[in-house]
Design an enzyme around this catalytic site. Structure first.
Site, PDB file in Angstrom:
ATOM      1  CB  CYS A 193      -0.945   0.008   1.202  1.00  0.00           C
ATOM      2  SG  CYS A 193      -1.875   1.552   1.321  1.00  0.00           S
ATOM      3  CB  CYS A 241       0.792   1.545   4.396  1.00  0.00           C
ATOM      4  SG  CYS A 241      -0.855   1.109   4.996  1.00  0.00           S
ATOM      5  CG  ASP A 291      -2.760  14.387  -5.336  1.00  0.00           C
ATOM      6  OD1 ASP A 291      -3.710  13.710  -4.915  1.00  0.00           O
ATOM      7  OD2 ASP A 291      -2.197  14.167  -6.423  1.00  0.00           O
ATOM      8  CG  HIS A 330      -4.578  -0.384   4.822  1.00  0.00           C
ATOM      9  ND1 HIS A 330      -4.061   0.249   3.711  1.00  0.00           N
ATOM     10  CD2 HIS A 330      -5.588  -1.175   4.374  1.00  0.00           C
ATOM     11  CE1 HIS A 330      -4.709  -0.162   2.635  1.00  0.00           C
ATOM     12  NE2 HIS A 330      -5.649  -1.022   3.007  1.00  0.00           N
ATOM     13  CG  ASN A 343     -12.701  10.145  -5.416  1.00  0.00           C
ATOM     14  OD1 ASN A 343     -13.722  10.810  -5.580  1.00  0.00           O
ATOM     15  ND2 ASN A 343     -11.511  10.557  -5.817  1.00  0.00           N
ATOM     16  CG  HIS A 367      -7.127   9.000  -0.507  1.00  0.00           C
ATOM     17  ND1 HIS A 367      -7.226   7.665  -0.841  1.00  0.00           N
ATOM     18  CD2 HIS A 367      -7.424   9.695  -1.633  1.00  0.00           C
ATOM     19  CE1 HIS A 367      -7.567   7.567  -2.117  1.00  0.00           C
ATOM     20  NE2 HIS A 367      -7.709   8.788  -2.628  1.00  0.00           N
ATOM     21  CG  HIS A 377      -8.640  14.058  -3.155  1.00  0.00           C
ATOM     22  ND1 HIS A 377      -7.625  13.956  -4.077  1.00  0.00           N
ATOM     23  CD2 HIS A 377      -9.208  12.827  -3.097  1.00  0.00           C
ATOM     24  CE1 HIS A 377      -7.579  12.722  -4.553  1.00  0.00           C
ATOM     25  NE2 HIS A 377      -8.535  12.014  -3.986  1.00  0.00           N
TER      26      HIS A 377
END
Ligand code: AMP
Ligand code: ZN
Length: 117
Positions: free
Chosen positions: A5, A8, A31, A47, A88, A101, A103
């Protein structure tokens, strides 16, 4: 820590990122492909796959993410001008990285649309 990941690995500093804020629960970093002058990802330090995987056992991390938005917005200088937070989830939501996550996007006047085809 989930094998393979990428987020992670960012939390564990195994791959580089530009971290703008972190605490015991949360990591916030720029980002890689920003869509606005300010584009930061705010993630839990454990996670959690996505919104569908939030439980009573990990909800503390989600609380801290929500507390972190205003800290990150201040750090990035958009607390007064405003910003948008997007999360998302899953296939139709267009989630590419399978580590929860959010944004945080700002630094310019964003369009009215919150979804694109
Ligand atoms: P999503 O489509 O919601 O899963 O968003 C994934 C986001 O992660 C995209 O905006 C990518 O630009 C961003 N991203 C992927 N890899 C990295 C990385 N190593 N460092 C920073 N951002 C990344
Ligand atoms: Zn992960």
């Amino acid at each position: 820590m989930e094998e393979n990941c990428i987020f992670c690995k960012i939390v564990n500093k195994e791959i580089p990122s530009t971290i703008v804020y972190e605490d015991e629960y949360v990591c916030a970093f720029k980002d890689l492909n920003p869509i606005a002058p300010v584009h930061v990802l705010v993630i839990p330090k454990i996670h959690i796959q996505d919104l569908e995987h939030i439980t009573q056992d990990n909800i503390e991390y989600v609380k801290h993410i929500h507390s972190a938005f205003k800290k990150v917005s201040q750090i990035m200088g958009v607390n007064e001008t405003g910003y948008r937070v997007i999360c998302n989830c899953g296939e139709d939501g267009g989630q590419e990285v399978k580590h929860l996550h959010y944004h945080l996007i700002g630094g310019k006047k964003l369009g009215n649309k919150i979804a694109h085809e």
